[in-house]
Design a protein around this motif. Structure first.
Motif, mmCIF file in Angstrom:
data_model
loop_
_atom_site.group_PDB
_atom_site.id
_atom_site.type_symbol
_atom_site.label_atom_id
_atom_site.label_comp_id
_atom_site.label_asym_id
_atom_site.label_seq_id
_atom_site.Cartn_x
_atom_site.Cartn_y
_atom_site.Cartn_z
ATOM 1 N N UNK A 1 1.823 8.667 9.462
ATOM 2 C CA UNK A 1 0.413 9.018 9.363
ATOM 3 C C UNK A 1 0.100 9.436 7.944
ATOM 4 N N UNK A 2 -0.936 10.260 7.765
ATOM 5 C CA UNK A 2 -1.300 10.682 6.415
ATOM 6 C C UNK A 2 -1.913 12.076 6.480
ATOM 7 N N UNK A 3 -1.961 12.687 5.299
ATOM 8 C CA UNK A 3 -2.587 14.007 5.196
ATOM 9 C C UNK A 3 -3.596 13.989 4.056
ATOM 10 N N UNK A 4 -4.593 14.868 4.184
ATOM 11 C CA UNK A 4 -5.566 15.049 3.111
ATOM 12 C C UNK A 4 -5.653 16.548 2.830
ATOM 13 N N UNK B 1 -4.641 12.378 -0.982
ATOM 14 C CA UNK B 1 -4.266 11.709 0.284
ATOM 15 C C UNK B 1 -2.797 11.338 0.157
ATOM 16 N N UNK B 2 -1.981 11.662 1.143
ATOM 17 C CA UNK B 2 -0.530 11.430 1.065
ATOM 18 C C UNK B 2 -0.041 10.768 2.341
ATOM 19 N N UNK B 3 0.827 9.759 2.192
ATOM 20 C CA UNK B 3 1.368 9.091 3.370
ATOM 21 C C UNK B 3 2.702 8.426 3.039
ATOM 22 N N UNK B 4 3.566 8.321 4.063
ATOM 23 C CA UNK B 4 4.810 7.553 3.913
ATOM 24 C C UNK B 4 4.649 6.153 4.503
#
Length: 614
Positions: A162-165, A155-158
């Motif tokens: 928002x975020x990505x999986x 899971x990645x987010x700044x």
């Protein structure tokens, strides 16, 4: 990774606003993020430990329950990894994609519904994870669920857009959080800085914490263990570590309670008062924990101010905190917690004083100011604290201390008052004319020699129903006592009193024959509503322009040779009698500590010596 495996999500407008609040407003101290992430890791492994007792198929079942933290100054990253329950794709969306949703809180609810509640759960609020964005420009959460059919995911987010999986590979069970630190927060990639934060906030977490391969949390949370299971060496090591002390404490209090509030406490009493040695005012040093996680190392208002010399730990699972865990939300519950602890501390002192009076006296001489401050300011504990006050008296050996309970044990049958006198030293009080009548009648007088004693005693007022009475005040009733020597007759005494009142004028309010004196000719008494010498000095210290006209009540000793000679001289040599009368008043004021200007006294003394020399 192919784009087909990438799943992106946008934060809704209100979620962005809430996240902005968490990052910029919720926490006042940015270093708190590490405490939150370690607490989340601890929660995750606590859940795994519970599942090990109910589930058979757990992925990577052999992995040790540890927290691994890694710093990389070159890459400017900080990594926190655990071998807890991990997360599925759906749980990532639910737990990290929804602000204020707490997996821990949901888990606790499930445990309560099933009749279980793991005691070491920490998180309750669902936003601790987002504190990472206070220091990181990007956060990656690599995770593998405990379930055998789980996925390897990242899971990645700044923290803004928002975020990505997406899919990951070769992950062990649990969660690994990688923080790419902002330029202004690169300090958190420094090993020494991170070690300090672990020791400060998370040292007593119930799982091993390894920093770059080295275990940091070596000292146990002794306050959660039974006293019978803790050795003196362990207590000593804990005291040195948690209280930053290198000598043995004077006393120790280790207790647990379930009602009216869950409490585990380990409190130490140091053997030296740093304020007494000229150091600045001591800051509160009994740290507040919630389930082994530090909430506040120096909580103000938890314990009464006078207890600021204590050191140690109070841990309560019942404390409701605000959403950031930084401040205590329910003041009524906090007051209850402080009340329980303070009463136990005072009871501990009472037992120690009874068990070893000599040791307590030595301790009291160093810390007496704190106990007196408590009597004056801590109303709920005032009566209990009064039992701990120690003092010298007319019936104790020089240098030996006694308490009010001892005083009452020695008191005469039917004595309904505790008599005291305030002055600069025992030597001066012993020779004071105020004490004469009380010694002659076998009445004990407490000697108070500290500058603040009068204020403390005035605050106390009484002990065990017996009123505290200053013998320097007028209005103290004494029983008749057979005295040696012939006295002036009633008429002569009345005439002498009238003569003195006429010649001394407004400096005295009344002149009368009294029962106070044995060896002295005259005594000056402070009126019932008058200001005592000690209070006048305190007022002058606070205000250099303070002025207070001294007026006293005089009592004469009709048996004293000087008084009888004065009665004769008032008719035979009125001028000499006037000089002697004024000198006697000044002498009485000097004994009372009420003479501010002695210039007239010296002139008059010279005149009297001239007359005496012819």
């Amino acid at each position: 990774m192919s784009e087909a495996t990438l799943e992106t999500h946008s934060f809704q407008a209100e979620i962005k606003q809430l996240l902005d609040l968490v990052v910029h407003s919720l926490y006042t101290d940015r270093e708190i993020f590490l405490r939150e992430l370690i607490s989340n890791a601890s929660d995750s492994m606590e859940k795994l430990r519970h599942l090990q007792g109910t589930e058979k198929d757990i992925h990577d079942a052999e992995l040790p329950l540890e927290i691994h933290i890694t710093t990389d100054k070159e890459a400017k990253t900080l990594t926190i990894a655990d071998h807890g329950i991990g997360m599925t794709r759906g749980e990532l969306v639910e737990n990290l994609g929804t602000i204020a949703h707490s997996g821990t809180k949901a888990f606790l609810t499930a445990m309560k519904e099933s009749g279980n509640s793991p005691a070491n759960m920490i998180g309750q609020f669902g936003v601790g994870f987002y504190s990472a964005f206070m220091v990181a420009s990007e956060v990656q959460v690599h995770t593998r669920s405990w379930r055998e059919n789980g996925e390897d995911l990242v899971w990645t987010s700044d923290g803004t857009s928002g975020y990505s999986i997406e899919e990951d590979k070769d992950l062990q069970r649990g969660v690994k959080i990688v923080l790419k630190l902002k330029e202004e927060h690169e300090e958190f990639s420094d090993e020494a800085r991170v070690k300090h934060l672990i020791e400060r906030y998370s040292n007593f977490v119930g799982f091993p914490i390894l920093l770059n391969g080295e275990r940091i949390n070596q000292v146990e949370a002794l306050w959660l263990k039974n006293k019978s299971d803790v050795t003196e060496e362990e207590y000593k090591a804990f005291y040195e570590f948690a209280c930053h002390a290198y000598n043995d404490p004077a006393y120790r209090l280790h207790f647990a309670a379930d009602a009216p509030i869950a409490i585990n406490a380990l409190i130490f009493v140091p053997d030296e008062n740093m304020e007494r040695l000229g150091m600045q005012k001591t800051e509160p040093a009994v740290a507040l924990y919630c389930k082994k996680v530090l909430i506040d190392p120096s909580p103000k208002g938890l314990l009464p101010e006078w207890m600021r010399f204590l050191k140690g730990v109070i841990d309560s699972a019942d404390i409701p905190l605000n959403i950031s865990r930084e401040t205590m939300q329910d003041s009524a519950l906090v007051r209850k917690l402080g009340s329980v602890i303070s009463k136990r501390v005072i009871k501990m002192f009472e037992k120690e004083a009874e068990a070893d009076p000599e040791k307590f006296q030595a301790f009291y001489r160093k810390f007496e100011r704190f106990f007196k401050e408590g009597v004056a300011t801590d109303y709920p504990n005032r009566d209990a604290l009064a039992k701990l006050l120690r003092f010298e008296s007319s019936m104790t050996e020089d240098g030996k201390l006694s308490g009010f309970a001892d005083y009452l044990a020695r008191a005469k049958d039917g004595q309904d008052k505790i008599y005291f006198l305030v002055g600069p030293s025992r030597t001066q009080l012993e020779s004071s004319p105020y004490v004469e009548a009380f010694k002659a009648r076998g009445l004990e007088v407490v000697y108070f020699t500290d500058a603040i004693d009068e204020y403390v005693i005035e605050s106390l007022g009484e002990f065990d129903g017996k009123k505290l009475v200053s013998i320097s005040h007028a209005g103290v009733e004494l029983e008749d006592n057979e005295a040696e020597g012939d006295a002036l007759g009633a008429e002569e005494t009345e005439q002498l009193c009238a003569f003195l009142k006429d010649n001394l004028g407004e400096r005295v309010t009344t002149v009368a024959s009294g029962k106070r004196l044995v060896d002295s000719p005259i005594i000056a008494l402070v009126p019932q509503d008058g200001m005592t010498p000690q209070m006048r000095r305190m007022m002058k210290a606070m205000d250099e322009n303070f002025e207070d006209e001294v007026k006293v009540e005089l009592e004469i000793n009709p048996r004293h040779p000087l008084v009888k000679k004065l009665a004769e001289a008032k008719d035979k040599d009125p001028e000499l009698a006037k000089l002697v009368a004024s000198q006697l008043l000044d002498n009485a004021l000097i004994s009372a500590g009420l003479l501010d200007d002695a210039r007239d006294t010296v002139k008059r003394m010279n005149a009297l010596m001239e007359k005496a020399m012819g």
